[in-house]
Motif scaffolding. Sequence first.
Motif, mmCIF file in Angstrom:
data_model
loop_
_atom_site.group_PDB
_atom_site.id
_atom_site.type_symbol
_atom_site.label_atom_id
_atom_site.label_comp_id
_atom_site.label_asym_id
_atom_site.label_seq_id
_atom_site.Cartn_x
_atom_site.Cartn_y
_atom_site.Cartn_z
ATOM 1 N N PRO A 55 0.807 -1.225 0.000
ATOM 2 C CA PRO A 55 0.000 0.000 0.000
ATOM 3 C C PRO A 55 0.837 1.271 0.000
ATOM 4 N N ASP A 56 2.114 1.162 0.410
ATOM 5 C CA ASP A 56 3.006 2.322 0.378
ATOM 6 C C ASP A 56 3.659 2.487 -0.989
ATOM 7 N N ASN A 57 3.175 1.693 -1.976
ATOM 8 C CA ASN A 57 3.677 1.726 -3.352
ATOM 9 C C ASN A 57 5.149 1.306 -3.429
ATOM 10 N N LYS A 58 5.565 0.419 -2.512
ATOM 11 C CA LYS A 58 6.914 -0.120 -2.544
ATOM 12 C C LYS A 58 6.854 -1.602 -2.852
ATOM 13 N N LEU A 59 7.884 -2.079 -3.501
ATOM 14 C CA LEU A 59 7.969 -3.493 -3.845
ATOM 15 C C LEU A 59 8.709 -4.260 -2.764
ATOM 16 N N THR A 60 8.191 -5.420 -2.450
ATOM 17 C CA THR A 60 8.849 -6.325 -1.512
ATOM 18 C C THR A 60 9.149 -7.625 -2.239
ATOM 19 N N ASN A 61 10.386 -8.089 -2.133
ATOM 20 C CA ASN A 61 10.748 -9.341 -2.787
ATOM 21 C C ASN A 61 9.933 -10.493 -2.242
ATOM 22 N N GLU A 113 21.167 6.670 -11.828
ATOM 23 C CA GLU A 113 20.935 7.204 -10.488
ATOM 24 C C GLU A 113 19.586 6.795 -9.918
ATOM 25 N N VAL A 114 18.697 6.280 -10.770
ATOM 26 C CA VAL A 114 17.401 5.790 -10.293
ATOM 27 C C VAL A 114 17.612 4.457 -9.586
ATOM 28 N N SER A 115 17.006 4.285 -8.424
ATOM 29 C CA SER A 115 17.207 3.061 -7.641
ATOM 30 C C SER A 115 16.580 1.867 -8.348
ATOM 31 N N PRO A 116 17.096 0.662 -8.113
ATOM 32 C CA PRO A 116 16.485 -0.536 -8.690
ATOM 33 C C PRO A 116 15.011 -0.681 -8.307
ATOM 34 N N GLN A 117 14.670 -0.312 -7.081
ATOM 35 C CA GLN A 117 13.275 -0.370 -6.646
ATOM 36 C C GLN A 117 12.387 0.485 -7.560
ATOM 37 N N GLU A 118 12.837 1.721 -7.797
ATOM 38 C CA GLU A 118 12.075 2.632 -8.653
ATOM 39 C C GLU A 118 12.100 2.161 -10.103
ATOM 40 N N ALA A 119 13.232 1.601 -10.536
ATOM 41 C CA ALA A 119 13.331 1.100 -11.914
ATOM 42 C C ALA A 119 12.304 -0.004 -12.162
ATOM 43 N N PRO A 797 31.292 1.566 -4.899
ATOM 44 C CA PRO A 797 31.123 1.775 -6.339
ATOM 45 C C PRO A 797 31.069 0.476 -7.134
ATOM 46 N N THR A 798 31.809 -0.539 -6.683
ATOM 47 C CA THR A 798 31.787 -1.818 -7.383
ATOM 48 C C THR A 798 30.433 -2.501 -7.209
ATOM 49 N N MET A 799 29.874 -2.436 -6.011
ATOM 50 C CA MET A 799 28.541 -3.002 -5.803
ATOM 51 C C MET A 799 27.499 -2.235 -6.621
ATOM 52 N N PHE A 800 27.675 -0.926 -6.738
ATOM 53 C CA PHE A 800 26.744 -0.128 -7.537
ATOM 54 C C PHE A 800 26.685 -0.655 -8.975
ATOM 55 N N LEU A 801 27.835 -1.034 -9.499
ATOM 56 C CA LEU A 801 27.913 -1.605 -10.838
ATOM 57 C C LEU A 801 26.989 -2.813 -10.965
ATOM 58 N N PHE A 802 27.025 -3.687 -9.972
ATOM 59 C CA PHE A 802 26.200 -4.897 -10.019
ATOM 60 C C PHE A 802 24.724 -4.606 -9.760
ATOM 61 N N THR A 803 24.425 -3.597 -8.958
ATOM 62 C CA THR A 803 23.014 -3.294 -8.672
ATOM 63 C C THR A 803 22.310 -2.696 -9.885
#
Length: 1020
Positions: A55-61, A113-119, A797-803
Amino acid sequence: MAALIMDRRQFLKMGAATTFTGGMAGISKATAGDSNQDISRYAPLSAEPEFILGPDNKLTNNPNQRFAFTKCFGCYNVCGARIRIDNNTDQILRVCGNPYALSTQSGNPVAMEVSPQEAMLQLVGEQGNENRATLCGRGNAVPDAITDSRRVTQCLKRVGKRGENHWQSISYEQLIKEVVEGGNLFGEGHVEGLSDIYDDKTVANPAYPDFGPKKNQLLMTGCSEDPARWGFYKRFSEASWGTPNIGNKDSYCGHQQVAGCALGVEDGANSGALPTTDFEHCEFAIFIGTNPGLSGISLNSASKRLADARTQNPNFKYVVIDPILRSLTSSSTPENCEWVPIRSSGDTALMHAMMQYIINNERYNKSYLASCSQEGAYKVSEINYTNAPYLVVTDKKHPLYRKFLTAAACGKGDADTKMVIDAKSQQLTTSDSSEPCNIKFSGKVTTEDGQAVKVETAFSLLAKRVNEHSMADYAAECQVPEAKIIELAKEFTSHGRRVSIETNTGCNASDGSQFAFAMIMLTTLVGAHNAKGGMLHTGSMGFENTSPLYDMMAFEHAHLSGFNAERSGDYRQSNEFKEKVKNGINPYPSEMPWNETFIQDNAGELLVAHANGNPFKFKAWIAWANNPLYACSGLKDQVEASIKDPKQLGLIIASDPYFNETNVYADYFVPDLAQYEQWGASRQWGSELMGDVVSFPIITPKTPLNAEGNRVCMEQFLIDVAKQIKLNGFGENAFKDTAGNAKAINTPEDYYIPVLANLAHSDEVLPTPTEEDVKFTSVDRIYSQLKERLKAEEIGPTMFLFTRGGRYLTVNSRYEGEFFNEMMRWDAQFQVYNEGLAHITNFHSGEYLDGLPVFDKQRFWDGTAIRDLWSENEYPFYFSTFKHQLRSPYSVALKSITALGVSNFIQMNENDAKKYGLTTGDKARIATPKGAAIEGIVQADTTVAKGCIAVPLGYGHTAFGASDITIDGKTLTGIPERKGGMAVNAFNAVDPTRKGASLYRDVTFGSTARHGIPMKIEKV
């Protein structure tokens, strides 16, 4: 069935699933435990939703699943992918496109720069229709390969003779010991191990000392389309071991056209280019020897952009020129698209005919071609310029013959500055002029010493070249009517810069490079390079991976000496040439073909050299992810006997997830990682913007663990071999960080993690992702491995690459006026006359190559015209091959692909078929002049050019589970649907004018040719 239909209707009526992720499973707003919203009642065959939208418009795995970004390697386009995995079984549930990657989210990729959640939220509901990120059918079928019943997941040693498909499982440690130490391994006599072959002192063959030491008798072949892993492979072969004999598939795939295109882009013959269409603003496009997206250049991207252009751009029209109508030219608006049939190998003639009409009728871009400098280009609102006005010395007695006349020769400057004729004054001036030039000058000029020298502009020479033959001659050669050629030329020159012409692997005749050079020249004539609606040269490029953190090559490299066995290099530097000259013998022709141009490591030619024992026989062969005996045209029967015989080739080691037609001859088999199990980084073929996709093991690899607990794979094998033989670049002190501290490589992760960290820190350093980003994209699974190998500040920064599944160039505006912006342009001086090419020597005749595109008959390496040996009376047809949309040589292991059809067909024009009493459904035999033949079912209709026989690639397998295989006494029966159809490469013709084993080659770059081969057909 009725109940299910009613349930579906009720489901839709109730709106039980309110949102969907673009092409994935439904997302319910209810909690996972709400049985009232259990969509499995309505979609019993679907997987559980991957996310819950709260309901908060967020995704949960979904706690039972995870997802991760990775690369798709279903073909060599290497698109960005997102993968959904069952946590309990570690099985792939679904694959889709990565919304950050332009190759799979064409038109509007999500910014990094957009988060994976938002993507992922942007793929929900109505947004999903606009932002959908997709993979093609092959990409969706790839998970079949991971769990394929014929996948190799253990170390194997052959039992019996090579190629009999009898194996026994052995430990990894036994495999390493035996291949390194050698011995009487098979009861067939002593086999030299790798440690014996690593000899830098003894000449491999005293008769050919210029081909280097004994260690060069290690042949390595691999997959160059997997750049990070290929880089690792070459680290071992070149930098650590030091053999020049490393081969791949490029030169028997599309290399001749990549190198040929570059002849019109950069001076010399050692570069590559393959421009693509700016669909968004193009008004007329020609696709020759290809259909958009069907042969390279990501189907995900190209097909969507083509569809958008057809439906949203009322000015867009295109033509597909090909011997066979494949698809994409039938339309509800046929006036906007057309198929033009052409004779296989007639492409160069068509290009010259179009240039002839354009030049003779002055339908070229005059102001563009008249500029001789960058300043001059800017002055007339151009972004680039050409060497069309440069003066070429045509006086055979002058020292600059075939070269550009220089300012130094005229006493007006240095040797780097060229001379032109000013259009207004008609006086000789230097090429740094900003004034328009005379591009048609032909005559004499006076140099500093008072000598009158005959010169001609590059454009004038081109005009003469294209008029060496009549339009009627060109039309007869390509079998395209004169009226149609003129129509194409007029249309191509009726839209300013907003035109395009592109190709990809479909014009691989012996003059394929000359065709590509001429094709690029058409674009040059109208100034469409780097233009809005024209041609893009920088697509499919990855970021330059520098060494901001780790210098991976900071170790003492092996001494690399000797020509490679393929004979790529300057023949004049060879021992053969020098000895002939010394003894007063004409050094031409050379004993075997040489190439001083851009050779891209042809695995087939290296095996031909081995079969001929010239310059030597190889002693060992490491074959990784490469299948030349199936994929290289004409190769198999030329080299098979020399590979099967252990006395001719002592040791063969294969590393692959699957048995293929080449590695079945191995002595030892090292199971390799499949995609989704690998670390890696790759450019995306088909992406308009610069970008790399990256991967990490998102599922547990199915290969075994060695005694040290490391996962067996190609990399681990090479690491352990290197450590046993004490090669540099592996083990301790393998590379250094920027502070000079030594770093070790004992596992693949020791190499790839620093490489990927460098990518994350190259150019602008990537930011650090949030904890939610890391967990949401499953990157937390590799955190401990990153922490073990990187400094604390390097991890984020390396983790950002994978995310994000990679890093991608973001461009807010594609254009600057009528051209691409600076980040997307390939700023070059485009070549009308390629001076560097004009001073490379032909190894057979001793004459220079030509600086202009050449139209000629198809010829063998010694200059003999093919039709002089193989007459049209005996062999009336010309052969052509092509790739289906989803079928490839490797996709035979994908159940979802083989389910679409198990066989290919002999495809020909129905009028040709009638002459031989053939109709669709008949069985026929086609034969090439080398005496080989294949049999198949005829498909006769109007979708094939007259005089052409076309057979698609990717069928007729004897491996990948197609044949019986016995392991540890248990026989696995061959799978019938994997052996269906005809394998066309094995029977294709070779070059009878060469000595011994041979391949039919491109005359400029030595690439293997497979089109335009004369053939005959008979009813069976």
